[in-house]
Motif scaffolding. Structure first.
Motif, short mmCIF file in Angstrom:
data_model
loop_
_atom_site.label_atom_id
_atom_site.label_comp_id
_atom_site.label_asym_id
_atom_site.label_seq_id
_atom_site.Cartn_x
_atom_site.Cartn_y
_atom_site.Cartn_z
N LEU A 270 10.24 10.93 2.19
CA LEU A 270 9.33 10.52 1.12
C LEU A 270 10.04 10.54 -0.23
CD1 LEU A 270 6.50 9.77 0.06
CD2 LEU A 270 5.96 12.23 0.02
N VAL A 271 10.81 11.59 -0.46
CA VAL A 271 11.57 11.69 -1.70
C VAL A 271 12.59 10.55 -1.79
CG1 VAL A 271 13.30 13.06 -2.93
CG2 VAL A 271 11.24 14.16 -2.03
N SER A 272 13.26 10.24 -0.68
CA SER A 272 14.24 9.15 -0.68
C SER A 272 13.60 7.82 -1.05
CB SER A 272 14.90 9.04 0.70
OG SER A 272 15.69 10.17 0.97
N TRP A 273 12.41 7.56 -0.48
CA TRP A 273 11.71 6.31 -0.79
C TRP A 273 11.32 6.25 -2.26
CZ3 TRP A 273 8.04 6.75 4.04
CH2 TRP A 273 8.78 6.42 5.19
N LYS A 274 10.85 7.39 -2.78
CA LYS A 274 10.46 7.41 -4.19
C LYS A 274 11.67 7.18 -5.09
CE LYS A 274 6.28 10.27 -4.04
NZ LYS A 274 5.63 11.50 -4.56
N ILE A 275 12.80 7.75 -4.72
CA ILE A 275 14.02 7.56 -5.50
C ILE A 275 14.42 6.09 -5.52
CG2 ILE A 275 16.52 7.97 -5.49
CD1 ILE A 275 15.90 10.87 -4.66
N LYS A 276 14.37 5.45 -4.36
CA LYS A 276 14.71 4.03 -4.30
C LYS A 276 13.77 3.20 -5.17
CE LYS A 276 16.93 3.95 0.24
NZ LYS A 276 18.13 3.18 -0.15
N LYS A 277 12.50 3.57 -5.17
CA LYS A 277 11.54 2.84 -5.99
C LYS A 277 11.83 3.04 -7.48
CE LYS A 277 6.57 2.40 -6.91
NZ LYS A 277 5.24 2.94 -6.62
N ILE A 278 12.14 4.28 -7.86
CA ILE A 278 12.45 4.58 -9.27
C ILE A 278 13.68 3.80 -9.73
CG2 ILE A 278 13.28 6.39 -10.83
CD1 ILE A 278 11.56 8.35 -9.11
N LEU A 279 14.70 3.75 -8.86
CA LEU A 279 15.95 3.08 -9.22
C LEU A 279 15.91 1.58 -8.99
CD1 LEU A 279 18.52 5.66 -7.78
CD2 LEU A 279 17.71 5.45 -10.14
N GLY A 280 14.81 1.09 -8.38
CA GLY A 280 14.69 -0.33 -8.11
C GLY A 280 15.67 -0.82 -7.08
N GLU A 281 16.05 0.06 -6.15
CA GLU A 281 17.04 -0.30 -5.12
C GLU A 281 16.38 -1.04 -3.96
OE1 GLU A 281 18.90 3.37 -4.05
OE2 GLU A 281 20.07 3.47 -5.90
N ALA B 159 0.81 -1.21 0.00
CA ALA B 159 0.00 0.00 0.00
C ALA B 159 0.85 1.27 0.00
CB ALA B 159 -0.94 0.00 1.20
N PHE B 160 1.89 1.29 0.82
CA PHE B 160 2.59 2.54 1.06
C PHE B 160 3.95 2.64 0.38
CE2 PHE B 160 -0.13 1.72 4.80
CZ PHE B 160 -1.04 2.74 4.59
N PHE B 161 4.50 1.52 -0.06
CA PHE B 161 5.79 1.60 -0.75
C PHE B 161 5.66 1.22 -2.22
CE2 PHE B 161 9.95 0.05 -2.13
CZ PHE B 161 10.73 1.16 -1.83
N LEU B 162 5.14 0.04 -2.49
CA LEU B 162 5.00 -0.41 -3.88
C LEU B 162 3.79 0.21 -4.57
CD1 LEU B 162 5.82 -4.22 -3.40
CD2 LEU B 162 7.38 -2.35 -3.97
N GLU B 163 2.84 0.72 -3.77
CA GLU B 163 1.59 1.31 -4.27
C GLU B 163 0.83 0.34 -5.18
OE1 GLU B 163 2.64 5.16 -5.91
OE2 GLU B 163 2.44 6.06 -3.93
N ASN B 164 0.84 -0.92 -4.78
CA ASN B 164 0.08 -1.97 -5.47
C ASN B 164 -1.17 -2.23 -4.63
OD1 ASN B 164 -0.98 -4.29 -6.62
ND2 ASN B 164 1.00 -5.28 -6.91
#
Length: 513
Positions: free
Chosen positions: A502-513, A229-234
């Protein structure tokens, strides 16, 4: 007590804990003397302490954790720490059960200890015990590998092995995942004390724990709910897990409370309200959770900009004094103050903003954001520009997932834009709304305008890194990977702004880290 009876009691207690029948669980577990029973007895105290942030509740939790850990350490001295070589195969398997049981009680009890210490803002000891816990989980992993190498993995090496191993998989998987999403500002510290994240392996271990149907199956499902819900937004996947666990524990106030968050995140306020209300009903033996529910129901009114009803609910919540959960007092006071700003009650707004300052917790983003805004409102004597008021209303609608409503408020307020900060904030929030509605080309242009205004900003510098990440997300959607990486690398250069985690988490998601 036989192993079968011991596990039967623990499994009954686990169901009672999830269904918020805490007194029954305590009564069932209180007579247990084995490490596992003592550990789950401590878990009831942990639930109370982690929610209340109360020193007495923390003291009770520490005492029970200490008893469980001492029994675990005693068992390890008695039975050893590795697969024994002496005795019959059955004797060796019986000893392995007790060793694994002790290792799990040791690791999980230490996790409770560390979590409560962090919650009580005892960060140095909290990190120290988290490190110990990490080591204990690594030892569980190594022990399970040795057990399976000695006795075979399929069928299970001995009865109830997978029920126990589930605890190790779930705990270690959680550690690996959560460390993988630590904000970059903390990563050097985290890795410096010996932690190393691995998102994919963490998710795999949590799923493995769930598949085993062991003692931590519901905990694993809880992790999958919030991760999706909050990280993968699935959201479909998160909702699937939520329905699964509520079928297992239909009176689980904790899961219903989490479900309220999930549905609100999707903009389904009606279903969120139902679940918060259900949680409130079922939390009779966990009064602090009832207080949290009352706050969330008032917060839902706030997100819908139903100001009078929200003000009444939030004021009632804060009026409970020491019974109001510490973790949301600061945010609640800020929300009351902003409603007063909207309603033109400048004196009331200043008083509310002043009241939140003592409740600010260091390194908690919501609190530090509220503190910064409170100081600004106080400096303005409770009166901000008309655009700032309308921006706040639009942003609140955005948080409540009413994206078109936010756009309507913004566009109606465009004539009230005065300063470069106003214009950059306007462009950023309008872009964010359009991005959510799928109008990504227009959103990309507006994000770019917000970034281009950087040198003219004096107040709302947060819009630059947030806009850069918005641009990166759009570039990913358009398969423009190099442009996305360029935007992300620029965003990484900023620090000390609102909601940087929040920005850091989004960056990790974008980069697949």
């Amino acid at each position: 007590m036989s192993v079968a009876d011991e596990l039967a009691n623990v499994e009954m207690a686990i169901d009672m804990i999830w269904n918020c029948k805490l007194e029954m669980a305590e009564q069932l577990l209180s007579a247990g003397t084995d490490a596992l029973s003592l550990h789950y007895y401590s878990e009831v105290a942990f639930m109370r302490a982690i929610l209340t942030e109360n020193k007495n509740d923390a003291k009770i939790c520490y005492a029970r954790v200490d008893a469980a850990r001492k029994q675990a350490e005693k068992d390890l001295k008695t039975y050893g720490k590795k697969v024994p070589k002496d005795g019959t195969v059955e004797d060796q398997k019986a000893a392995c059960y007790k060793i694994l049981r002790a290792r799990i009680a040791q690791a999980e009890s230490t996790l409770w200890d560390a979590s409560v210490k962090m919650r009580m803002q005892n960060y140095i000891k909290g990190v120290f015990y988290f490190r110990k816990c990490w080591i204990y989980y690594e030892r569980i992993t190594a022990l399970c590998e040795q057990i399976e190498a000695t006795f075979g993995a399929d069928p299970e090496p001995f009865p109830n092995y997978r029920k126990l191993k589930c605890c190790g998989d779930c705990g270690y998987g959680f550690f690996l995942f959560i460390i993988s999403i630590v904000p970059k500002e903390w990563m050097l510290i985290v890795e410096g004390v010996g932690f190393k994240g691995n998102r994919d392996r963490g998710l795999a271990l949590i799923n493995q724990a769930i598949a085993s149907e062991g003692l931590r199956v519901s905990t694993g499902i809880l992790h999958m709910i919030w991760i999706n819900a909050f990280f993968l937004e699935n959201f479909p996947e998160s909702e699937r897990w939520l329905n699964d666990v509520l079928a297992r524990h239909p009176q689980s106030a904790v899961m219903q409370y989490l479900g309220g968050y999930v549905y609100r995140r999707q903009g389904n306020h009606a279903r969120a309200g139902e679940l918060f209300n259900d949680a409130n009903t079922n939390a009779s033996q966990l009064p602090i959770l009832k207080h949290y529910c009352s706050y969330e129901m008032a917060y839902d009114l706030f997100l819908k900009c139903e100001w009078d009803a929200a003000l009444s609910g939030l004021t009632t919540f804060l009026g409970r004094g020491d019974d109001a959960p510490t973790s949301v007092r600061c945010t609640c006071a800020y929300q009351i103050g902003m409603i007063q700003v909207v309603k033109g009650d400048a004196a009331g707004a200043v008083k509310s903003m002043q009241s939140l300052i003592p409740w600010v917790r260091k390194n908690f983003e919501f609190d530090e954001f509220a503190q910064k805004k409170a100081k600004y409102i106080i400096s303005k004597k409770g009166k901000i520009s008309e655009f700032e008021v309308q921006y706040f209303i639009a942003n609140t609608k955005f948080e409540g997932t009413n994206f078109q409503g936010a756009i309507d408020v913004l566009q109606a307020a465009e004539s009230k834009v005065v300063t470069p900060d106003d214009r950059a904030s306007y462009n950023f929030l309008l872009a964010s709304c359009l991005q959510k509605l799928g109008q990504i080309d227009q959103a990309l242009s507006l994000f770019g305008d917000a970034v281009a205004a950087e040198k003219t900003l004096t107040r709302d510098k947060f819009v630059v890194p947030h806009s850069l990440v918005g641009m990166a997300e759009i570039h990913v959607a358009k398969s423009q990977n190099q442009e996305a990486i360029t935007a992300v690398n620029k965003a990484k250069n900023y620090s000390g702004y609102e909601y940087s985690q929040l920005v850091s988490w989004k960056i990790k998601k974008i980069l697949g880290e």
